[in-house]
Design an enzyme around this catalytic site. Structure first.
Site, PDB file in Angstrom:
ATOM      1  N   GLU A 168       0.832  -1.212   0.000  1.00 43.04           N
ATOM      2  CA  GLU A 168       0.000   0.000   0.000  1.00 43.04           C
ATOM      3  C   GLU A 168       0.864   1.258   0.000  1.00 43.04           C
ATOM      4  OE1 GLU A 168       0.767   1.703   2.910  1.00 43.04           O
ATOM      5  OE2 GLU A 168       1.884  -0.102   3.444  1.00 43.04           O
ATOM      6  N   GLU A 310       4.548  -0.604   1.110  1.00 40.14           N
ATOM      7  CA  GLU A 310       4.703  -0.837  -0.336  1.00 40.14           C
ATOM      8  C   GLU A 310       4.644  -2.322  -0.721  1.00 40.14           C
ATOM      9  OE1 GLU A 310       8.317   0.914  -1.804  1.00 40.14           O
ATOM     10  OE2 GLU A 310       7.893   2.895  -0.978  1.00 40.14           O
TER      11      GLU A 310
END
Length: 344
Positions: A168, A310
């Site tokens: 994310e 991420e």
């Protein structure tokens, strides 16, 4: 919204067959440790002794959060879209680690406060330009939250591989994740909040107070869906939907850090059997993640002091999944290698 039906992977017959296959490899019993547990879990997920890791992919969901208006982040909101540009330019850590491990990477705009236009490598599923400020009102309407869950399900259904990692990007999303953690586990807010992108101790305390006030304001949010709509983010909701669908399709779910695990918390409250499908890649250095993992009775593969997000933990753990599959498929047995087994 129709929630995917997720079946437990519990299968005593297959579990015994996998144990025999693993124990018969040319090694002392249990000597490959967590890799043996992982191999057995993958076999039960895939419902076979011939386990495989094929076409792994990581989905990185990006969105903005209205709660940044409360001053809960060390970075401005523009960093969300700037980091999406960095993903598209192959310049982020997740790009490096995914490429290193031959893992497909899909970047999803779930709700970034920026107009990217049509872009190669960007999956546009934008439902709004971020959530509302949950300190003042619910982050999402029920309709938008449902649409985010369904969009995630559709994305997971399109993936061809049998391993899906989740990542994310979203300035403010550790605040949303901490609020979800508190509401779904009952752990005090003070033990859920952390530094996020690098807040000072005073900043962390302010974040705590913002969440506590919001929780008091939204006391009627008690079901997993209502909690998600009230405190979550578009990227978190879309991840939760993708996780639910991926588990229904019997894929291995690689779970990253604090924010991704908060999405799983929601999904697990909706469908507890999803936890059978989850491999927890690492324990984040973000305050609260270990307690979140404890609440899920999860044992992470790695503990590297990461707190980047991420999906980086997923990419770094992926070689361990390959190792688990490879030793089951390629390692000799005592019989085939003509090696004497342990004497009784």
């Amino acid at each position: 919204m129709l929630t995917p039906a997720i079946h437990t992977t519990h299968n005593e017959t297959l579990a015994a067959e996998l144990d025999r296959a693993i124990n018969n490899k040319t090694k002392p019993l249990g000597s490959l440790g967590a890799l043996e547990t992982l191999a057995k879990q993958i076999g039960l997920i895939q419902n076979t002794r011939q386990i495989s890791i094929s076409d792994p992919a990581i989905l990185v969901f990006a969105a903005d959060h209205g709660v940044v208006a409360e001053g809960i982040s060390a970075y401005p909101q523009d960093v969300t879209w700037q980091m999406v540009e960095n993903f598209l330019a192959q310049g982020a850590a997740i790009n490096v680690f995914a490429a290193q491990n031959k893992c497909a990477l899909h970047v999803v705009d779930a709700g970034v406060n920026h107009d990217f236009g049509p872009r190669d490598g960007l999956i546009d599923r934008k439902l709004a330009k971020g959530t509302h400020n949950f300190a003042q009102q619910a982050a999402m309407s029920n309709a938008i939250c449902t649409a985010a869950l369904e969009a995630g399900m559709a994305l997971a259904a399109e993936l061809k591989g049998n391993v899906v990692g989740f990542g994310e990007m979203g300035i403010g999303n550790t605040t949303a994740a901490a609020a979800l953690m508190h509401k779904l586990t009952g752990i005090p807010v003070a033990e859920c909040v952390g530094a996020g992108t690098g807040l000072s101790p005073e900043g962390v305390l302010h974040k705590q107070h913002v969440i506590e006030a919001a929780v008091a304001r939204h006391s009627r949010a008690v079901t997993p869906f209502d909690i998600l709509a009230t405190f979550g983010g578009l990227e978190i909701a879309m991840m939760a939907g993708a996780m639910l669908k991926a588990a229904e399709l019997r894929k291995v779910l690689l779970i990253d850090g604090f924010i991704v695990t908060s999405a799983l918390l929601v999904a697990a409250r909706m469908q507890p059997a999803i936890l059978d499908y989850c491999v927890f890649s690492h324990c984040s250095n973000e305050q609260g993640h270990q307690k979140m993992l404890n609440a899920l009775q999860a044992r992470p593969l790695l503990n590297l002091g990461l707190r980047l997000g991420e999906g980086t933990g997923c990419a770094l753990a992926l070689p361990l999944l390959h190792a688990a599959a490879n030793f089951v498929n390629q390692m000799a047995t005592f019989e085939s290698a003509q090696v004497s087994e342990k004497s009784e």
